[in-house]
Design a protein around this motif. Structure first.
Motif, PDB file in Angstrom:
ATOM      1  N   GLU A  31       0.834  -1.207   0.000  1.00  0.00           N
ATOM      2  CA  GLU A  31       0.000   0.000   0.000  1.00  0.00           C
ATOM      3  C   GLU A  31       0.867   1.256   0.000  1.00  0.00           C
ATOM      4  O   GLU A  31       0.552   2.240  -0.682  1.00  0.00           O
ATOM      5  N   MET A  32       1.959   1.219   0.769  1.00  0.00           N
ATOM      6  CA  MET A  32       2.869   2.362   0.805  1.00  0.00           C
ATOM      7  C   MET A  32       3.476   2.615  -0.567  1.00  0.00           C
ATOM      8  O   MET A  32       3.620   3.769  -1.001  1.00  0.00           O
ATOM      9  N   LYS A  37       4.184   6.230  -5.031  1.00  0.00           N
ATOM     10  CA  LYS A  37       4.248   6.442  -6.484  1.00  0.00           C
ATOM     11  C   LYS A  37       3.263   7.520  -6.913  1.00  0.00           C
ATOM     12  O   LYS A  37       3.536   8.314  -7.815  1.00  0.00           O
ATOM     13  N   GLU A  38       2.121   7.587  -6.241  1.00  0.00           N
ATOM     14  CA  GLU A  38       1.096   8.566  -6.610  1.00  0.00           C
ATOM     15  C   GLU A  38       1.374   9.950  -6.043  1.00  0.00           C
ATOM     16  O   GLU A  38       1.098  10.952  -6.701  1.00  0.00           O
ATOM     17  N   GLY A  39       1.922  10.006  -4.810  1.00  0.00           N
ATOM     18  CA  GLY A  39       2.020  11.309  -4.151  1.00  0.00           C
ATOM     19  C   GLY A  39       3.341  11.658  -3.518  1.00  0.00           C
ATOM     20  O   GLY A  39       3.440  12.683  -2.831  1.00  0.00           O
ATOM     21  N   GLY A  40       4.374  10.790  -3.707  1.00  0.00           N
ATOM     22  CA  GLY A  40       5.677  11.093  -3.146  1.00  0.00           C
ATOM     23  C   GLY A  40       5.877  10.539  -1.752  1.00  0.00           C
ATOM     24  O   GLY A  40       4.929  10.102  -1.094  1.00  0.00           O
ATOM     25  N   PRO A  41       7.125  10.574  -1.239  1.00  0.00           N
ATOM     26  CA  PRO A  41       7.464   9.906   0.017  1.00  0.00           C
ATOM     27  C   PRO A  41       7.275  10.745   1.281  1.00  0.00           C
ATOM     28  O   PRO A  41       7.556  10.262   2.374  1.00  0.00           O
ATOM     29  N   GLY A  47      -1.309  12.718   1.835  1.00  0.00           N
ATOM     30  CA  GLY A  47      -2.309  12.305   2.816  1.00  0.00           C
ATOM     31  C   GLY A  47      -2.537  10.805   2.845  1.00  0.00           C
ATOM     32  O   GLY A  47      -2.716  10.210   3.913  1.00  0.00           O
ATOM     33  N   LYS A  48      -2.505  10.164   1.665  1.00  0.00           N
ATOM     34  CA  LYS A  48      -2.733   8.720   1.613  1.00  0.00           C
ATOM     35  C   LYS A  48      -1.618   7.971   2.330  1.00  0.00           C
ATOM     36  O   LYS A  48      -1.874   7.028   3.095  1.00  0.00           O
ATOM     37  N   VAL A  74      10.296   3.768  -2.159  1.00  0.00           N
ATOM     38  CA  VAL A  74      10.907   4.816  -2.987  1.00  0.00           C
ATOM     39  C   VAL A  74      11.844   4.195  -4.010  1.00  0.00           C
ATOM     40  O   VAL A  74      11.829   4.538  -5.202  1.00  0.00           O
ATOM     41  N   ALA A  75      12.670   3.241  -3.573  1.00  0.00           N
ATOM     42  CA  ALA A  75      13.634   2.601  -4.469  1.00  0.00           C
ATOM     43  C   ALA A  75      12.955   1.789  -5.562  1.00  0.00           C
ATOM     44  O   ALA A  75      13.455   1.697  -6.690  1.00  0.00           O
TER      45      ALA A  75
END
Length: 244
Positions: A31-32, A37-41, A47-48, A74-75
């Motif tokens: 899920e993370m 991928k959608e909103g950055g780290p 918010g997600k 992230v990787a």
């Protein structure tokens, strides 16, 4: 998942959480990856991701594990795409089953889920065939034998909970989906920890099975679904037999 009694239900949730800690962490990590991928780290601007981290903490995932999962996500963010899919079908006796999946291969997951239903249930159905039998709710379970029912109930209702039940040192708290985050955070701020805390599909009615063969097959169907790495959640309306 719906059981024969509130306490039996709570015990199952605790046993499942204790027994599948590593698998729960794997599913949260997936899920993370999607959220990053959608909103950055950065959870401050994503918010997600922030909600997934809160869910992980509510399920007692250590902070170090959460940090490692974020770094790994992230990787790996450019290596694969995950898709959210919900399957609906029937177990034996007309039991309604909803399966939430997060997969990077739709064909593989669909084939696996269909195989499980064909072998141990009655088969997959069309989208919407059973979802109307469930309500979307926030559900939290707290186990703390040192606290009184009155104190726990006051804290839960003050936090904005919709409903509260208490049995044998454990409480199940329900909220609307919209209030779930605020109630969970308020209870965590009061020092409570959770056996489980997540958005669930709660059945409006339940179905019983009486013959042992059907019970065994239904248990196997749920085990196969929950053991699949692509499956995030399984919801059903089986009134499971009590366990000693």
């Amino acid at each position: 998942m719906s059981g024969h009694s509130k306490w039996n239900n709570i015990k199952r949730k605790k046993e499942k959480t204790d027994g599948q800690r590593a698998k729960i962490f794997t599913k949260l990590g997936r899920e993370m990856a999607v959220a990053i991928k959608e909103g950055g780290p950065d959870p401050n601007s994503n918010g997600k991701l922030r909600e997934i981290i809160a869910k992980a903490k509510a399920n007692n995932v250590p902070n170090d594990n959460i940090d490692r999962a974020i770094k790994k996500a992230v990787a790996d963010s450019d290596k694969s795409d995950f898709f959210e899919i919900t399957y609906e079908g029937y177990g034996l006796g007309g039991i309604a089953v909803m399966v939430e999946a997060l997969t990077d291969n739709r064909n593989r997951t669909a084939a696996d889920v269909r195989h499980y239903f064909d072998k141990f249930g009655s088969g997959l159905g069309q989208s919407g065939c059973v979802s109307f039998m469930f309500e979307h709710k926030g559900v939290m379970v707290i186990e703390d034998e040192d606290l009184t029912e009155e104190k726990l109930m006051d804290d839960c209702l003050e936090a904005g909970a919709e409903d509260f039940s208490y049995t044998d040192g454990a409480a199940e708290i329900t909220t609307s989906p919209e209030d779930f985050d605020a109630v969970r955070d308020a209870l965590m701020a009061k020092g409570y920890t959770f056996v489980s805390a997540e958005l669930e599909y709660v059945p409006s009615t339940t179905v019983k099975l009486t013959d042992e063969e059907s019970i065994t097959k239904m248990q196997k169907l749920l085990e196969m679904l929950e053991d699949n790495d692509d499956v995030q959640n399984v919801w059903h309306n089986w009134d499971m037999p009590d366990e000693d």
